[in-house]
Design an enzyme around this catalytic site. Sequence first.
Site, short mmCIF file in Angstrom:
data_model
loop_
_atom_site.label_atom_id
_atom_site.label_comp_id
_atom_site.label_asym_id
_atom_site.label_seq_id
_atom_site.Cartn_x
_atom_site.Cartn_y
_atom_site.Cartn_z
N GLY A 21 0.00 0.71 -8.76
CA GLY A 21 0.22 0.93 -7.33
C GLY A 21 1.35 0.03 -6.86
CB ALA A 22 4.96 0.38 -7.13
N GLY A 23 2.89 -0.37 -4.11
CA GLY A 23 3.00 -0.41 -2.66
C GLY A 23 3.19 -1.84 -2.19
CG LEU A 25 -2.00 -6.64 -1.63
CD1 LEU A 25 -1.41 -7.55 -0.58
CD2 LEU A 25 -3.45 -6.31 -1.30
CE LYS A 202 -8.89 -8.43 5.15
NZ LYS A 202 -8.27 -7.93 3.92
CG ASN A 210 -7.61 -1.13 9.90
OD1 ASN A 210 -6.42 -0.89 9.93
ND2 ASN A 210 -8.12 -2.08 9.15
CG ASN A 220 -3.98 -5.55 14.96
OD1 ASN A 220 -3.87 -4.33 14.96
ND2 ASN A 220 -3.99 -6.28 13.85
CB SER A 272 -3.15 -1.05 7.06
OG SER A 272 -4.56 -1.09 7.17
N1 LIG Z 1 -0.65 -4.60 2.68
C1 LIG Z 1 -1.42 -5.62 2.99
O1 LIG Z 1 -0.97 -6.59 3.63
C2 LIG Z 1 -2.87 -5.65 2.59
C3 LIG Z 1 -3.62 -6.81 2.86
C4 LIG Z 1 -4.97 -6.86 2.47
C5 LIG Z 1 -5.54 -5.78 1.82
N2 LIG Z 1 -4.79 -4.66 1.59
C6 LIG Z 1 -5.45 -3.55 0.90
O2 LIG Z 1 -4.80 -3.38 -0.36
C7 LIG Z 1 -4.80 -1.99 -0.75
C8 LIG Z 1 -3.35 -1.55 -0.98
O3 LIG Z 1 -2.69 -1.63 0.28
P1 LIG Z 1 -1.11 -1.49 0.44
O4 LIG Z 1 -0.78 -1.92 1.82
O5 LIG Z 1 -0.43 -2.15 -0.70
O6 LIG Z 1 -0.96 0.11 0.31
P2 LIG Z 1 0.35 0.94 0.00
O7 LIG Z 1 1.57 0.19 0.44
O8 LIG Z 1 0.11 2.32 0.51
O9 LIG Z 1 0.39 0.97 -1.60
C9 LIG Z 1 -0.45 1.75 -2.38
C10 LIG Z 1 0.40 2.26 -3.53
O10 LIG Z 1 -0.44 2.93 -4.47
C11 LIG Z 1 0.34 3.98 -5.01
N3 LIG Z 1 -0.51 4.96 -5.69
C12 LIG Z 1 -1.45 5.78 -5.19
N4 LIG Z 1 -1.98 6.55 -6.16
C13 LIG Z 1 -1.32 6.22 -7.30
C14 LIG Z 1 -1.40 6.70 -8.64
N5 LIG Z 1 -2.24 7.67 -9.01
N6 LIG Z 1 -0.57 6.15 -9.56
C15 LIG Z 1 0.31 5.17 -9.22
N7 LIG Z 1 0.42 4.68 -7.96
C16 LIG Z 1 -0.39 5.20 -7.01
C17 LIG Z 1 1.03 4.55 -3.79
O11 LIG Z 1 2.10 5.37 -4.20
P3 LIG Z 1 3.02 6.18 -3.14
O12 LIG Z 1 4.01 5.13 -2.67
O13 LIG Z 1 3.60 7.24 -3.98
O14 LIG Z 1 2.10 6.66 -2.06
C18 LIG Z 1 1.47 3.28 -3.09
O15 LIG Z 1 2.72 2.84 -3.53
C19 LIG Z 1 -5.48 -1.26 0.42
O16 LIG Z 1 -6.84 -1.08 0.14
C20 LIG Z 1 -5.32 -2.20 1.61
O17 LIG Z 1 -6.32 -2.02 2.59
C21 LIG Z 1 -3.47 -4.57 1.95
#
Ligand SMILES: NC(=O)c1ccc[n+]([C@@H]2O[C@H](COP(=O)([O-])OP(=O)(O)OC[C@H]3O[C@@H](n4cnc5c(N)ncnc54)[C@H](OP(=O)(O)O)[C@@H]3O)[C@@H](O)[C@H]2O)c1
Length: 315
Positions: A21-23, A25, A202, A210, A220, A272
């Site tokens: 998951g290259a998002g 986090l 959390k 949210n 928020n 988010s």
């Molecule tokens: N961001 C924060 O600050 C934060 C803080 C605390 C907790 N969290 C939690 O951490 C988790 C991730 O959050 P995030 O903000 O990082 O989300 P995000 O930016 O949406 O990243 C998720 C990534 O997963 C990828 N993905 C989904 N299905 C996949 C698959 N089958 N194969 C490969 N990659 C796949 C997505 O690809 P696409 O780009 O193609 O959609 C996306 O890049 C969530 O549960 C969130 O609630 C986040």
Amino acid sequence: MTQPSNPPVLTDRASSWLIVGAGALGQLFAAHLASQRAVTLLGRRDAPSTLGYLTAEGEQRRIALPRLRLRDWRPSPPPALVILATKAHDGEAALAELEPRLDPTTPLLLLQNGFRLQPRLTTCWPGPVLCASTTEAAYRPTSPSTSGEPAVDVVHAARGHTWIGDLAGEHAELAERIAETMNEAGLAASACADIRRRLWHKLAINAVINPLTARYRIPNGELAHPARQREVTALVGEISRLMAAEGIEPPEAGWMALVQRAIGNSAANQSSMLQDVLAGRPTERDAILGPLLEAAERHALDVPALRALYSSTPG
Ligand SMILES: NC(=O)c1ccc[n+]([C@@H]2O[C@H](COP(=O)([O-])OP(=O)(O)OC[C@H]3O[C@@H](n4cnc5c(N)ncnc54)[C@H](OP(=O)(O)O)[C@@H]3O)[C@@H](O)[C@H]2O)c1
């Protein structure tokens, strides 16, 4: 599934750690952990082999690391740890795609919010399943760089802390080792003996902030407005009763103080879930509100405010 003869050792600096998951986090963790381990970052699309990272202190860095499409990755060498960094609703599908190429005893570290994926994977993944609850904040900038500077892929919005533990209480040593490596990589972390309680605390915060911010499309901090405080109070009241029924120990200052502090500390932020709604993406509604509604069923508790919130939140 592959079965290596010599399982990789997590503490070995040469061991390979896989981030799925290259998002926001996933990239934040990759940018840091690549200084300590051979990290590979898997996404759904092709990506350049460097990551543009803007640190919490405003310093722009480029981090070299292998970034592959999940479908192209080969387990050579097999990873010592898989960090699942997708949204909660994508976690099982991503792991299912990877599973035929993984040793079934590979430890997993789950980064998701909510409490949906964590108990499911703890039950069905043969290897150790560690769960993280993190207050790190990261986002992916929406517009590409126009200044001629290399693009920033991920911004570290705020430094936080990550707690790591497993729901069965069987992998404390592993949690310690992962937390140790994270600290060496510049991400504050500690092992946690009661990760279930951390995750539910959390969840209480996320279940209020949210969906309400997504529903009214507000930052928020606007939840502190008297018009919204009535809804906040009703939701926190229901959540406190559910937590008591589930046996989750309350925070020292109480549930209302926990939620109000989170609203105050993140006043300028867009949640988010609001970002997902505005971008037309699926939300984590089921991972966040689902476990609360299921707990209400289990304990025969009436939770009209939470039910209404679930119905008005896009899934
Ligand atoms: N961001 C924060 O600050 C934060 C803080 C605390 C907790 N969290 C939690 O951490 C988790 C991730 O959050 P995030 O903000 O990082 O989300 P995000 O930016 O949406 O990243 C998720 C990534 O997963 C990828 N993905 C989904 N299905 C996949 C698959 N089958 N194969 C490969 N990659 C796949 C997505 O690809 P696409 O780009 O193609 O959609 C996306 O890049 C969530 O549960 C969130 O609630 C986040």
